[in-house]
Design a protein around this motif. Structure first.
Motif, PDB file in Angstrom:
ATOM      1  N   PRO A   1     -12.871 -14.089  -1.032  1.00  0.00           N
ATOM      2  CA  PRO A   1     -12.359 -13.243   0.123  1.00  0.00           C
ATOM      3  C   PRO A   1     -13.236 -12.308   0.738  1.00  0.00           C
ATOM      4  O   PRO A   1     -14.190 -11.456  -0.231  1.00  0.00           O
ATOM      5  N   GLY A   2     -13.338 -12.200   1.910  1.00  0.00           N
ATOM      6  CA  GLY A   2     -14.169 -11.317   2.731  1.00  0.00           C
ATOM      7  C   GLY A   2     -15.880 -11.826   2.697  1.00  0.00           C
ATOM      8  O   GLY A   2     -16.800 -11.027   3.224  1.00  0.00           O
ATOM      9  N   LEU A   3     -16.231 -12.922   2.200  1.00  0.00           N
ATOM     10  CA  LEU A   3     -17.510 -13.379   2.013  1.00  0.00           C
ATOM     11  C   LEU A   3     -17.442 -14.835   2.927  1.00  0.00           C
ATOM     12  O   LEU A   3     -16.910 -15.767   2.605  1.00  0.00           O
ATOM     13  N   SER A   4     -18.614 -14.795   3.743  1.00  0.00           N
ATOM     14  CA  SER A   4     -18.929 -15.852   4.202  1.00  0.00           C
ATOM     15  C   SER A   4     -20.386 -16.383   4.084  1.00  0.00           C
ATOM     16  O   SER A   4     -21.395 -15.575   4.127  1.00  0.00           O
ATOM     17  N   LEU A   5     -20.421 -17.833   3.832  1.00  0.00           N
ATOM     18  CA  LEU A   5     -21.684 -18.565   3.497  1.00  0.00           C
ATOM     19  C   LEU A   5     -22.008 -19.748   4.201  1.00  0.00           C
ATOM     20  O   LEU A   5     -21.166 -20.483   4.469  1.00  0.00           O
ATOM     21  N   GLN A   6     -22.955 -19.542   5.138  1.00  0.00           N
ATOM     22  CA  GLN A   6     -23.446 -20.464   5.979  1.00  0.00           C
ATOM     23  C   GLN A   6     -24.931 -20.903   5.637  1.00  0.00           C
ATOM     24  O   GLN A   6     -25.671 -20.253   5.357  1.00  0.00           O
ATOM     25  N   PHE A   7     -25.265 -22.203   6.063  1.00  0.00           N
ATOM     26  CA  PHE A   7     -26.605 -22.705   5.919  1.00  0.00           C
ATOM     27  C   PHE A   7     -27.228 -23.154   7.481  1.00  0.00           C
ATOM     28  O   PHE A   7     -26.154 -23.790   8.182  1.00  0.00           O
ATOM     29  N   LEU A   8     -28.404 -22.652   7.606  1.00  0.00           N
ATOM     30  CA  LEU A   8     -28.802 -23.079   8.864  1.00  0.00           C
ATOM     31  C   LEU A   8     -29.363 -24.547   8.398  1.00  0.00           C
ATOM     32  O   LEU A   8     -30.456 -24.667   7.538  1.00  0.00           O
ATOM     33  N   PRO A   9     -29.137 -25.478   9.153  1.00  0.00           N
ATOM     34  CA  PRO A   9     -29.550 -26.923   8.721  1.00  0.00           C
ATOM     35  C   PRO A   9     -31.076 -27.207   9.064  1.00  0.00           C
ATOM     36  O   PRO A   9     -31.510 -26.629   9.884  1.00  0.00           O
ATOM     37  N   LEU A  10     -31.562 -28.099   8.186  1.00  0.00           N
ATOM     38  CA  LEU A  10     -33.141 -28.245   8.452  1.00  0.00           C
ATOM     39  C   LEU A  10     -33.093 -28.809   9.925  1.00  0.00           C
ATOM     40  O   LEU A  10     -34.325 -28.773  10.465  1.00  0.00           O
ATOM     41  N   ASP A  11     -32.392 -29.807  10.189  1.00  0.00           N
ATOM     42  CA  ASP A  11     -32.506 -30.403  11.411  1.00  0.00           C
ATOM     43  C   ASP A  11     -31.915 -29.792  12.539  1.00  0.00           C
ATOM     44  O   ASP A  11     -31.996 -30.209  13.809  1.00  0.00           O
ATOM     45  N   SER A  12     -31.676 -28.353  12.645  1.00  0.00           N
ATOM     46  CA  SER A  12     -31.256 -27.590  13.631  1.00  0.00           C
ATOM     47  C   SER A  12     -32.385 -27.377  14.620  1.00  0.00           C
ATOM     48  O   SER A  12     -33.478 -27.329  14.413  1.00  0.00           O
ATOM     49  N   PRO A  13     -32.124 -27.870  16.058  1.00  0.00           N
ATOM     50  CA  PRO A  13     -33.362 -27.827  16.918  1.00  0.00           C
ATOM     51  C   PRO A  13     -33.476 -26.289  17.417  1.00  0.00           C
ATOM     52  O   PRO A  13     -34.214 -26.003  18.268  1.00  0.00           O
ATOM     53  N   SER A  14     -32.794 -25.279  16.988  1.00  0.00           N
ATOM     54  CA  SER A  14     -32.883 -23.996  17.408  1.00  0.00           C
ATOM     55  C   SER A  14     -32.860 -23.244  16.015  1.00  0.00           C
ATOM     56  O   SER A  14     -32.250 -23.432  15.099  1.00  0.00           O
TER      57      SER A  14
END
Length: 289
Positions: free
Chosen positions: A194-207
């Motif tokens: 709870p209270g934790l956000s985990l996100q990944f920026l994908p390798l194929d992101s154009p930005s």
């Protein structure tokens, strides 16, 4: 950003001297650290940290203390002549102190997983990559210290924490396949806290708003907003509001470019599934020998 750095001892000595002056004035005025904190509506620990030179005294608080303690502008003058927090090198012990007390943390990582997310085996493997190498005793000491920092995520009232990690970090085979798999399992487990956000920026992101490198945004209990930038040969605090704002805007953009927390969990599930398939394949081949 001002990158000029002053020697650590000079900065900490100045902070300690100002802290001693505050403590002397506080006692002369008949206050304990607790009663002074209550009068100013701040934590007793904040007063203690300032007096011990572990936390800088801010101008607005110095002005309030001068008025309350009758120090006739002495503390404000001392603050005005201290080096700016941006200018002195960031040392691990100072960061860990702020991390332990923070009410919110936002971390962007692009080279290795943040220390707060590392398993013991992963942390040990990362430390073994250090050049020049640590000896084994130092590796064990540093591994214990790093993994111990995870306690902040399990406090009774934990901070609000956001992690954004560039996807290539997940594919690093530091320590070998077993260490990587256990680390992925650990990330998947922590993604449910709870209270934790985990996100990944994908390798194929154009930005990619984080091409300048990793950084941390931190909010202290007295709602000061700081940033922490660590590089190859040094680190620094950033306290100037305009500079912190720039990094906060970068972080906000990274959050829009990254996978959602739910999509990030599915990425971890997929990577764990792929590792399981690879392991099964290896066992099958071995059985055919």
């Amino acid at each position: 950003m001002n990158s000029r750095k002053l020697p650590r001892k000079k900065n900490l000595s100045a902070m300690r001297m100002l802290g001693v002056q505050l403590g002397t004035a506080r006692r002369a005025a008949g206050f304990t650290q607790r009663s002074l904190g209550e009068r100013l509506m701040i934590d007793e620990e904040t007063i203690a940290s300032i007096e011990q030179g572990r936390r800088p005294l801010k101008p607005d608080l110095a002005a309030s203390l001068d008025e309350l303690l009758g120090t006739k502008g002495m503390l404000s003058a001392g603050v005005a002549n201290l080096p700016e927090i941006d200018q002195f090198p960031l040392w691990a012990e100072l960061y860990v102190q702020h991390e332990r007390e923070a009410v919110s943390l936002s971390l962007y990582a692009s080279q290795v997983l943040p220390g707060l997310l590392q398993t013991e085996q992963y942390a040990r493997a990362v430390l073994r990559e250090r050049v020049p190498a640590y000896d084994e005793d130092e590796i064990e000491t540093r591994t214990a210290a790093r993994t111990g920092r995870r306690d902040v995520l399990h406090r009774k009232t934990p901070p609000t924490v956001s992690f954004i990690v560039w996807e290539p970090v997940l594919h690093l085979d530091i320590g070998g396949a077993h260490v990587r798999r256990e680390q992925l399992r650990h990330l998947r487990e922590y993604s449910e806290l709870p209270g934790l956000s985990l996100q990944f920026l994908p390798l194929d992101s154009p930005s990619h708003a984080g091409l300048d490198g990793p950084f941390i945004l931190l909010e202290t209990p007295d709602h000061q907003h700081l940033a922490y930038i660590e590089g190859q040969r040094g680190s620094q605090w950033v306290s100037d509001p305009s500079e912190v704002s720039i990094l906060a805007r970068k972080y906000a953009m990274l959050r829009t470019q990254a996978l959602t927390p739910q999509e990030s969990q599915r990425l971890l599930d997929r990577l764990l599934g792929e590792q399981g398939e690879q392991r099964t394949s290896v066992v099958h081949v071995d059985l055919q020998r």
